[in-house]
Write an enzyme that holds these catalytic residues in place. Sequence first.
Site, PDB file in Angstrom:
ATOM      1  N   TYR A 149      24.269  -1.984 -33.342  1.00  0.00           N
ATOM      2  CA  TYR A 149      24.465  -3.393 -32.981  1.00  0.00           C
ATOM      3  C   TYR A 149      23.255  -4.184 -33.486  1.00  0.00           C
ATOM      4  O   TYR A 149      22.227  -4.304 -32.818  1.00  0.00           O
ATOM      5  CB  TYR A 149      24.596  -3.587 -31.468  1.00  0.00           C
ATOM      6  CG  TYR A 149      25.686  -2.762 -30.811  1.00  0.00           C
ATOM      7  CD1 TYR A 149      26.691  -2.140 -31.550  1.00  0.00           C
ATOM      8  CD2 TYR A 149      25.709  -2.597 -29.420  1.00  0.00           C
ATOM      9  CE1 TYR A 149      27.679  -1.387 -30.929  1.00  0.00           C
ATOM     10  CE2 TYR A 149      26.699  -1.852 -28.800  1.00  0.00           C
ATOM     11  CZ  TYR A 149      27.672  -1.241 -29.559  1.00  0.00           C
ATOM     12  OH  TYR A 149      28.639  -0.489 -28.936  1.00  0.00           O
TER      13      TYR A 149
ATOM     14  N   TYR B 290      35.972   2.146 -24.388  1.00  0.00           N
ATOM     15  CA  TYR B 290      35.559   0.938 -25.105  1.00  0.00           C
ATOM     16  C   TYR B 290      36.795   0.227 -25.655  1.00  0.00           C
ATOM     17  O   TYR B 290      37.873   0.806 -25.736  1.00  0.00           O
ATOM     18  CB  TYR B 290      34.505   1.219 -26.171  1.00  0.00           C
ATOM     19  CG  TYR B 290      34.896   2.029 -27.385  1.00  0.00           C
ATOM     20  CD1 TYR B 290      35.648   1.467 -28.417  1.00  0.00           C
ATOM     21  CD2 TYR B 290      34.468   3.347 -27.537  1.00  0.00           C
ATOM     22  CE1 TYR B 290      35.977   2.196 -29.546  1.00  0.00           C
ATOM     23  CE2 TYR B 290      34.787   4.084 -28.670  1.00  0.00           C
ATOM     24  CZ  TYR B 290      35.546   3.501 -29.673  1.00  0.00           C
ATOM     25  OH  TYR B 290      35.878   4.222 -30.786  1.00  0.00           O
TER      26      TYR B 290
ATOM     27  N   LYS C 125      45.806 -14.584 -23.472  1.00  0.00           N
ATOM     28  CA  LYS C 125      45.541 -15.837 -24.186  1.00  0.00           C
ATOM     29  C   LYS C 125      46.441 -16.043 -25.401  1.00  0.00           C
ATOM     30  O   LYS C 125      46.404 -17.093 -26.027  1.00  0.00           O
ATOM     31  CB  LYS C 125      44.068 -15.916 -24.589  1.00  0.00           C
ATOM     32  CG  LYS C 125      43.619 -14.913 -25.646  1.00  0.00           C
ATOM     33  CD  LYS C 125      42.118 -15.084 -25.934  1.00  0.00           C
ATOM     34  CE  LYS C 125      41.620 -14.095 -26.961  1.00  0.00           C
ATOM     35  NZ  LYS C 125      40.175 -14.240 -27.217  1.00  0.00           N
TER      36      LYS C 125
END
Length: 311
Positions: free
Chosen positions: A58, A204, A215
């Site tokens: 990351y 994950y 949404k």
Amino acid sequence: MSEVQIGKSSVYASKLGLGTNAVGGHNLYPNLDEEVGKEVVRTALRNGVTLLDTAFSYGRGRSEELIGEVLQEEEFDRSKVIIASKAAHDMSKDGAFNNSPAFLKKAVEESLKRLQTDYLDIFYIHFPDETTPKNEAVAALYELKQAGKIKAIGVSNFSLEQLKEANQDGHVDVIEERYSLIHREHEDTLFPYLKEQQITFVPYYPLDSGLLTGKYEKETVFDDSDLRSKNPDFKGERFKEIIGKVDHLKPIAQKYKVSVTQLVLAWYMKHPVMGVVIPGAKRPEQVESNAKAIDVELSKTDFDHIDQLFQ
């Protein structure tokens, strides 16, 4: 918040964690604001989330550095924060996966420096390489555990066969794998072994890139420039089928006076095999909203109904 023991280790963490790939993960997301990322971490800790899930990949360590900076702030007590980090990408070999004992030991030392701490609560082998015997890789981590550098040993993205090889001496505490209501391949193969061996499971992509948040509409179309347009889950009849199931969650969420996202997170937290659920967040308000899922007392009837809906 109720806590869960990580494998057979001394580590106990909140059932809801924070995935931090959008905290300093400049190689993963464009235009990230590092100050916003640090506020995401602060907001999680202020709302009872104790586990922060990070990785070298990351931002090539930047996520770890930003978390380390936050944990130096007077407001936070390092001893009450569970830090999970991961490594496998060997930058001296163009990012190829490396599980050799020497690489893993070096990766842990570098992670500790970036995080400004003297121990990691959990360290995962992020991806398997093709050559290192997995029990030898875990044996190296067990040495670090005995030395107090790490408290729990994890693996990630391992097949069941690789996990069994890694766990020959019973040292694996936790495994992190892709799992969600719409990706449940591990239930019949991996889960029985985890239960038998007392290995904690961390899923994950629990919200599947927003698919499980409510949404999207069935009519939503993704532009060719959008990465989601390449994902089979976001195309054609498969996409419409998933959204149809998510639409069935809306009245259940209304009954509990929560969002679909909060309902889905509550389902994971009630699941007997789930350890810590680690949704990511790009904004502090997302973290605050996700944290409200902790208070949802999902009935067994509704848990089973959601379970069947997505079988």
